[in-house]
Design an enzyme around this catalytic site. Structure first.
Site, mmCIF file in Angstrom:
data_model
loop_
_atom_site.group_PDB
_atom_site.id
_atom_site.type_symbol
_atom_site.label_atom_id
_atom_site.label_comp_id
_atom_site.label_asym_id
_atom_site.label_seq_id
_atom_site.Cartn_x
_atom_site.Cartn_y
_atom_site.Cartn_z
ATOM 1 N N LEU A 134 38.453 -6.239 -42.678
ATOM 2 C CA LEU A 134 38.062 -5.256 -41.657
ATOM 3 C C LEU A 134 39.246 -4.395 -41.221
ATOM 4 C CD1 LEU A 134 35.819 -7.777 -39.760
ATOM 5 C CD2 LEU A 134 35.023 -5.689 -40.910
ATOM 6 N N PRO A 135 38.955 -3.267 -40.563
ATOM 7 C CA PRO A 135 40.024 -2.306 -40.269
ATOM 8 C C PRO A 135 41.125 -2.786 -39.317
ATOM 9 C CG PRO A 135 37.875 -1.245 -40.115
ATOM 10 C CD PRO A 135 37.619 -2.716 -40.272
ATOM 11 N N THR A 164 44.460 -6.667 -42.440
ATOM 12 C CA THR A 164 45.834 -6.611 -41.931
ATOM 13 C C THR A 164 45.749 -6.418 -40.427
ATOM 14 O OG1 THR A 164 46.551 -5.553 -43.973
ATOM 15 C CG2 THR A 164 48.056 -5.438 -42.101
ATOM 16 N N LYS A 178 53.210 -9.695 -44.393
ATOM 17 C CA LYS A 178 52.487 -8.491 -44.838
ATOM 18 C C LYS A 178 53.007 -7.232 -44.124
ATOM 19 C CE LYS A 178 49.199 -5.611 -45.939
ATOM 20 N NZ LYS A 178 49.180 -4.908 -47.204
ATOM 21 N N LYS A 188 48.372 2.346 -38.587
ATOM 22 C CA LYS A 188 48.096 1.098 -37.859
ATOM 23 C C LYS A 188 49.141 0.037 -38.213
ATOM 24 C CE LYS A 188 45.636 -1.927 -39.791
ATOM 25 N NZ LYS A 188 44.693 -2.821 -40.447
HETATM 26 P P1 NAD Z 1 37.884 0.628 -45.133
HETATM 27 O O1 NAD Z 1 37.899 1.425 -43.887
HETATM 28 O O2 NAD Z 1 37.642 1.282 -46.451
HETATM 29 O O3 NAD Z 1 36.779 -0.554 -44.985
HETATM 30 C C1 NAD Z 1 36.500 -1.243 -43.786
HETATM 31 C C2 NAD Z 1 35.028 -1.629 -43.820
HETATM 32 O O4 NAD Z 1 34.743 -2.425 -42.666
HETATM 33 C C3 NAD Z 1 34.079 -0.431 -43.779
HETATM 34 O O5 NAD Z 1 33.144 -0.510 -44.831
HETATM 35 C C4 NAD Z 1 33.413 -0.550 -42.403
HETATM 36 O O6 NAD Z 1 32.077 -0.070 -42.396
HETATM 37 C C5 NAD Z 1 33.461 -2.043 -42.193
HETATM 38 N N1 NAD Z 1 33.345 -2.448 -40.793
HETATM 39 C C6 NAD Z 1 34.010 -1.957 -39.708
HETATM 40 N N2 NAD Z 1 33.641 -2.640 -38.598
HETATM 41 C C7 NAD Z 1 32.751 -3.573 -38.991
HETATM 42 C C8 NAD Z 1 32.025 -4.595 -38.308
HETATM 43 N N3 NAD Z 1 32.141 -4.791 -36.989
HETATM 44 N N4 NAD Z 1 31.174 -5.378 -39.031
HETATM 45 C C9 NAD Z 1 31.042 -5.189 -40.375
HETATM 46 N N5 NAD Z 1 31.699 -4.251 -41.072
HETATM 47 C C10 NAD Z 1 32.544 -3.462 -40.380
HETATM 48 O O7 NAD Z 1 39.265 -0.180 -45.153
HETATM 49 P P2 NAD Z 1 39.981 -0.878 -46.414
HETATM 50 O O8 NAD Z 1 40.869 0.102 -47.065
HETATM 51 O O9 NAD Z 1 38.961 -1.636 -47.193
HETATM 52 O O10 NAD Z 1 40.935 -1.903 -45.616
HETATM 53 C C11 NAD Z 1 40.444 -3.106 -45.024
HETATM 54 C C12 NAD Z 1 41.630 -3.913 -44.527
HETATM 55 O O11 NAD Z 1 42.495 -4.178 -45.635
HETATM 56 C C13 NAD Z 1 42.479 -3.204 -43.477
HETATM 57 O O12 NAD Z 1 42.900 -4.148 -42.522
HETATM 58 C C14 NAD Z 1 43.639 -2.650 -44.266
HETATM 59 O O13 NAD Z 1 44.802 -2.473 -43.480
HETATM 60 C C15 NAD Z 1 43.812 -3.720 -45.325
HETATM 61 N N6 NAD Z 1 44.418 -3.272 -46.607
HETATM 62 C C16 NAD Z 1 44.007 -2.133 -47.224
HETATM 63 C C17 NAD Z 1 44.597 -1.764 -48.435
HETATM 64 C C18 NAD Z 1 44.195 -0.507 -49.174
HETATM 65 O O14 NAD Z 1 44.897 -0.139 -50.147
HETATM 66 N N7 NAD Z 1 43.106 0.148 -48.802
HETATM 67 C C19 NAD Z 1 45.598 -2.551 -49.008
HETATM 68 C C20 NAD Z 1 45.971 -3.723 -48.351
HETATM 69 C C21 NAD Z 1 45.369 -4.078 -47.159
#
Ligand code: NAD
Length: 300
Positions: free
Chosen positions: A66-67, A101, A176, A251
């Site tokens: 999640l975000p 994260t 991380k 973030k």
């Molecule tokens: P994203 O915004 O693409 O996906 C987040 C998902 O969570 C969305 O589909 C959203 O609809 C869903 N969501 C939000 N609130 C919700 C809730 N209450 N219930 C259910 N679903 C909910 O983000 P991402 O890129 O997939 O990143 C997710 C996590 O991974 C973050 O914490 C980010 O920092 C971490 N991360 C991302 C990357 C990357 O390259 N994108 C790499 C490493 C870590």
């Protein structure tokens, strides 16, 4: 017996991670606020749940991607808007794995709330980006008890290649955040060097080859070149779409500066990287991939 995984959060990372679990034979039930994301996983073989609580009731593992920390805490612990959180809906022998994260303190808060209810939890943030999420080659950086870390192995190995135990609860998040602060710094540095070379008339592809074979070599140059057209299959060659959003990097950098203040660590380059990404985000670029910092340098 087929093990059941509930997967919450099917974004750029969570979607492909859940697909890899399906491909490795886990019975996966998914939940996301975004119905399109759920439909995509249904087509890949997942069961979809109408509510997060429906997804987790008989799960052996719950994974969240999640975000931010506020959302993770609200999901598991609940909030004051009548949502009492997932913890009270879980089987006692479940293992909760949060791969988002978030701040180490938020991870510890959720782990403590789980522990009070007799539920095991580890923090397991990831590194590697969307390509690694798709390829099942993520790095997992875990915090929590060794016994829980061991229990998570089959699930983590289905989605990742390098799996580390950084220490007790929250340690995965600390490691991380240190990594992502360094990532931001070398991405900005790589973008600065490529931009300056290009403004001097050099070909950024040639510049990249030179620096990759020289002492400036780093991950941003090797696998995530920020200059459009230098590499295929990276966000810079796709209008900076997909990948790792500026919003999320901002973030993470904010978390790095909270951690720096708390641990009295001097992180002057981390502080500058935080400011540059915040300026880029404030200019309306939050939805682009973080390698788009090159565009900000080109304008200034
Ligand atoms: P994203 O915004 O693409 O996906 C987040 C998902 O969570 C969305 O589909 C959203 O609809 C869903 N969501 C939000 N609130 C919700 C809730 N209450 N219930 C259910 N679903 C909910 O983000 P991402 O890129 O997939 O990143 C997710 C996590 O991974 C973050 O914490 C980010 O920092 C971490 N991360 C991302 C990357 C990357 O390259 N994108 C790499 C490493 C870590």
């Amino acid at each position: 017996m087929t093990q059941k995984v509930a997967f919450i959060g099917l974004g750029n990372m969570g979607g492909p991670m859940a697909k890899n679990l399906i491909n490795e034979g886990f019975a996966v039930t998914v939940y996301d606020l975004n119905k399109d994301a759920m439909a995509e996983l249904k087509a890949a073989g997942a069961s979809i749940a109408a509510q997060a609580t429906d997804a987790v009731t008989d799960a052996d593992f719950v994974i969240s991607m999640l975000p931010n920390g506020a959302i993770v805490k609200s999901l598991y612990i609940g909030n004051n808007k009548g949502n009492n959180g997932l913890i009270s809906h879980l089987k006692k022998d479940v293992l909760v794995i949060d791969s988002s994260t978030i701040a180490a303190d938020d991870a510890r808060t959720v782990a403590k709330a789980c522990e009070i209810s007799g539920i095991a939890m580890i923090d397991a943030p990831v590194s590697g980006g969307t390509a690694a999420a798709q390829a099942g080659s993520l790095t997992f950086i875990c915090g929590g008890e060794a016994e829980h870390y061991e229990r998570a192995q089959p699930v983590l190995q289905a989605m990742g290649k390098n799996i580390f135990h950084a220490g007790t609860s929250g340690a995965g998040q600390v490691a991380k955040i240190c990594n992502n602060m360094l990532l931001a710094i070398h991405m900005i540095g790589s973008a600065e060097a490529l931009n300056m070379g290009a403004q001097q008339g050099l070909d950024p592809a040639v510049m990249s080859d030179i620096m990759k074979a020289s002492s400036g070599n780093n991950w941003s140059l090797q696998v995530y070149n920020p200059y459009p057209g230098v590499m295929d299959n990276v966000p810079s060659s796709n209008g900076y779409q997909g990948g790792f959003m500026v919003d999320l990097m901002s973030k993470d950098l904010g978390l790095s500066q909270e951690l720096a203040a708390k641990s009295q660590s001097a992180t002057p380059l981390g502080a500058l990287a935080t400011q540059l990404y915040q300026i880029h985000q404030a200019a309306g670029q939050g939805g682009k991939d973080f390698s788009s910092i090159l565009e900000m340098l080109q304008k200034n």
